[in-house]
Design an enzyme around this catalytic site. Structure first.
Site, PDB file in Angstrom:
ATOM      1  N   ARG A 111     -77.344  26.693 -63.791  1.00 33.45           N
ATOM      2  CA  ARG A 111     -77.539  27.265 -64.830  1.00 33.45           C
ATOM      3  C   ARG A 111     -77.455  28.831 -64.732  1.00 33.45           C
ATOM      4  O   ARG A 111     -78.731  29.492 -63.872  1.00 33.45           O
ATOM      5  CB  ARG A 111     -79.096  27.091 -65.349  1.00 33.45           C
ATOM      6  N   HIS A 122     -73.115  26.070 -73.780  1.00 32.80           N
ATOM      7  CA  HIS A 122     -74.301  25.348 -73.297  1.00 32.80           C
ATOM      8  C   HIS A 122     -74.084  23.816 -73.656  1.00 32.80           C
ATOM      9  O   HIS A 122     -74.742  23.107 -74.518  1.00 32.80           O
ATOM     10  CB  HIS A 122     -75.484  25.538 -74.108  1.00 32.80           C
ATOM     11  N   GLN A 156     -76.814  20.763 -74.023  1.00 30.51           N
ATOM     12  CA  GLN A 156     -77.641  20.949 -75.344  1.00 30.51           C
ATOM     13  C   GLN A 156     -76.969  19.984 -76.322  1.00 30.51           C
ATOM     14  O   GLN A 156     -77.361  19.325 -77.111  1.00 30.51           O
ATOM     15  CB  GLN A 156     -77.735  22.151 -75.629  1.00 30.51           C
ATOM     16  N   ASP A 211     -80.665  28.915 -83.963  1.00 32.60           N
ATOM     17  CA  ASP A 211     -81.297  29.250 -82.488  1.00 32.60           C
ATOM     18  C   ASP A 211     -81.882  30.651 -82.571  1.00 32.60           C
ATOM     19  O   ASP A 211     -82.055  31.099 -83.608  1.00 32.60           O
ATOM     20  CB  ASP A 211     -79.931  29.366 -81.566  1.00 32.60           C
ATOM     21  N   CYS A 233     -82.510  24.174 -80.610  1.00 30.39           N
ATOM     22  CA  CYS A 233     -82.620  23.730 -79.078  1.00 30.39           C
ATOM     23  C   CYS A 233     -83.902  24.353 -78.588  1.00 30.39           C
ATOM     24  O   CYS A 233     -84.033  23.641 -77.365  1.00 30.39           O
ATOM     25  CB  CYS A 233     -81.330  24.217 -78.589  1.00 30.39           C
ATOM     26  N   ARG A 263     -82.392  15.656 -74.375  1.00 33.29           N
ATOM     27  CA  ARG A 263     -82.025  16.346 -73.315  1.00 33.29           C
ATOM     28  C   ARG A 263     -82.074  15.573 -71.787  1.00 33.29           C
ATOM     29  O   ARG A 263     -81.124  15.325 -71.149  1.00 33.29           O
ATOM     30  CB  ARG A 263     -82.587  17.641 -72.979  1.00 33.29           C
TER      31      ARG A 263
END
Length: 301
Positions: A107, A134, A137, A218, A259, A287
């Site tokens: 990450r 991402h 996700q 988001d 998310c 996830r």
């Protein structure tokens, strides 16, 4: 070598296999204690390096728990621990880590850091997030949609807000999974030009969500944004808040996703986040299951 770097870099049939595996993994755990190990142990005697240049809650916990449930062990490394690219090159770090571990999840900030790690690693590398995409996700989001509302192919997905890295992976997924994606947001926050052709634009959010099967948003601000940028983004995005009035334009069974983490009553109201169409906590749980399927897929290669 099977890396999982981006959705558009993985074949549609392989993505489908990952989603179906994630659903099977979740079903197999039904009724078991959270700490129980899986009957299938594809990571038994395996060590997984979890590298975090960017801090995280969901990514760290879900990957760590997933590895342990599948019989493996984790080594969590922060950017401060490694100082990637400062002194030792990323390429050399990749070569060294590959001698110690069986799988690397990263990450990070810059996509180039991830790509260089994957180029020189001799073990699979998974994209846990970059400033550009991402993918883990979105795999969880598709798993979540399909367990509630069936196949996502041919459905209408609407993104309201900033054309950020999460949206970019949604755009990649729209092509691979064959659903329609609409972006609604202010022109200064449009997605990057490389994504053109993967989605439609509708500036009026109420028109955009008309007939939508899924509405997604988001956070408007990053933890790294200065105060001046936060205020500007709030002014730009205020008209794109997902509230009940907006959701009323979507289909009655339309799902709402975020998310997380969320700034409640900014990008979405608590009424929507806690409402009957919201699946944000199923999305967060998934996830775990989607990422376990991704790790299993990588090691099968």
């Amino acid at each position: 070598m099977r890396h999982f770097l981006d959705i558009h870099k993985t074949a549609p049939n392989e993505l489908r296999r990952i989603i179906d595996t994630g659903r099977a993994i979740k079903d197999a755990r039904a009724g078991k204690p959270k700490g129980a190990v899986d009957a299938d142990q594809p990571l038994k005697d395996h060590m997984v390096a979890l590298i975090f240049e960017k801090p995280s809650t969901r990514t760290r916990v879900s990957f760590d728990v997933g590895v342990r449930q599948m019989g493996g062990q984790t080594m969590v490394l922060s950017g401060a621990d490694m100082q990637l690219g400062h002194g030792e090159t990323i390429a050399d770090t990749a070569r060294v880590l590959s001698r110690y571990v069986d799988l690397i999840m990263m990450r990070t900030f810059e996509e180039d850091t991830l790509l260089e790690m994957a180029e020189y690693a001799t073990v699979p590398v998974i994209n846990g997030l970059t400033n550009r995409t991402h993918p883990c996700q979105i795999m969880a989001d598709i798993l979540t949609f399909e367990e509630h509302n069936g196949p996502i192919r041919g459905r209408k997905v609407v993104w309201s807000g900033d054309g950020n890295n999460v949206f970019a992976s949604f755009a990649h997924a729209a092509k691979q999974f064959e659903f329609d994606l609409v972006f609604t947001g202010p022109p200064p926050l449009d997605p990057e030009p490389a994504l053109e052709g993967l989605y439609a634009i509708e500036r009026d959010p109420h028109r955009a969500v008309d007939g939508a099967d899924l509405v997604v948003t988001d956070t408007w601000v990053s933890m790294h944004d200065p105060q001046s940028a936060r205020e500007r983004r709030h002014n730009q995005l205020r008209g794109y808040q997902v509230n009940q009035r907006l959701m009323d334009h979507a289909k009655p069974d339309a799902l709402f996703m975020h998310c997380l983490p969320a700034h409640r009553d900014d990008e979405a109201t608590s009424e929507v986040m806690d409402g009957p169409n919201s699946v944000i906590f199923d999305e967060a749980e998934n996830r775990l299951h989607a990422q376990k399927a991704i790790m299993k897929w990588c090691l099968e290669g």
